[in-house]
Design a protein around this motif. Structure first.
Motif, short mmCIF file in Angstrom:
data_model
loop_
_atom_site.label_atom_id
_atom_site.label_comp_id
_atom_site.label_asym_id
_atom_site.label_seq_id
_atom_site.Cartn_x
_atom_site.Cartn_y
_atom_site.Cartn_z
N UNK A 1 -119.99 -43.40 24.03
CA UNK A 1 -120.69 -44.66 24.28
C UNK A 1 -122.04 -44.36 24.92
N UNK A 2 -123.04 -44.14 24.07
CA UNK A 2 -124.34 -43.62 24.52
C UNK A 2 -125.10 -44.57 25.44
N UNK A 3 -124.76 -45.85 25.41
CA UNK A 3 -125.52 -46.82 26.20
C UNK A 3 -125.04 -46.92 27.65
N UNK A 4 -123.99 -46.19 28.01
CA UNK A 4 -123.37 -46.36 29.32
C UNK A 4 -123.20 -45.03 30.04
N UNK A 5 -123.37 -45.06 31.33
CA UNK A 5 -123.09 -43.93 32.20
C UNK A 5 -121.95 -44.36 33.13
N UNK A 6 -120.77 -43.79 32.90
CA UNK A 6 -119.56 -44.26 33.59
C UNK A 6 -119.11 -43.23 34.62
#
Length: 253
Positions: free
Chosen positions: A45-50
């Protein structure tokens, strides 16, 4: 012309810090089956930094209830009795809850859960009172089964091995994990632990990410719907491709 990259959305997921082999802290690092599944999903999920924030089980629940966090994992489906935890993610893994008994229980016959355990003393870990099913909870209310909870799997295993409990409830992979740990630590005693056996299956429950309804309602996570949709789609594709099964296979004997 200059190009600018859109910053990733930072997402914090609270996770149980004491449920091995599923989600726990070791050597200062959170790990386990659910952590591996979610890490593999978030990497896609490239749009998120979890990031994972490990917390004790009850603290995680309270954070979700007060809307002081976005999500908590692993949790079972509690929409019917925890109104503050909703919605839920696509299921991560199906857990199997075993009834483990000692030699005081007849192992020669096929036992039906929970009717064949009336009059028995059943132990469980504190916080897992949802296990066992509706009929089991009815029998507990009727005091037809003696039931008590303890803190920690090792104590639970000790009590059934020593005969203080007739049986205990324990998830399958967790039982395998803790028995292996007893053996490697030298605490395993063949004269008691060897007599333990799987008497029945008490139920099966999926593990999920549960989202804080008060947290979402506060409006502090405007990206939450897109995140949930992206994660569910990723987990579904991981299941279809066999990636989920490959991860879980590494935790089975």
């Amino acid at each position: 012309m200059s190009l600018s990259l859109q910053a990733k959305v930072e997402v914090k997921i609270h996770v149980d810090d004491g449920y091995p082999p599923y989600s726990y802290v070791k050597d200062g690092r959170v790990q386990g089956l659910y952590i591996e599944i979610l890490t593999a999903a978030f990497d896609k999920m490239a749009d998120y930094s979890v990031i994972f924030e490990p917390v004790p089980w009850n603290r995680g629940k309270h954070l979700m209830e007060r809307g002081e966090g976005f999500a908590f994992s692993p949790t079972y489906f509690h929409a019917h009795d925890w109104p503050y935890l909703y919605p839920y993610s696509y299921p991560l893994y199906e857990e199997t809850v075993l009834v483990i008994c000692n030699s005081k229980v007849n192992s020669a016959t096929s036992l039906q859960w929970p009717s064949d355990f009336i009059g028995k003393t059943i132990g469980n870990m504190r916080g897992y009172d949802g296990w066992g099913g509706a009929e089991f909870r009815t029998l507990l209310h009727q005091k037809a089964i003696n039931y008590h909870e303890v803190d920690g799997a090792n104590l639970l295993l000790m009590m059934v091995a020593s005969g203080r409990n007739d049986c205990i409830l324990m998830e399958k992979l967790a039982y395998q994990y803790h028995m292996k740990k007893l053996k490697t630590s030298g605490q395993y005693k063949s004269e008691t632990h060897l007599r333990l056996f799987q008497a029945a299956i008490a139920g099966r429950d999926d593990g999920y990410i549960g989202y804080s309804e008060p947290g979402i309602a506060s409006g502090q996570y405007p990206w939450q719907k897109a995140f949930r949709r992206a994660l569910d789609g990723t987990l579904y594709q991981m299941k279809k491709s066999g990636e989920l099964q490959a991860i879980t296979a590494g935790f089975s004997d």
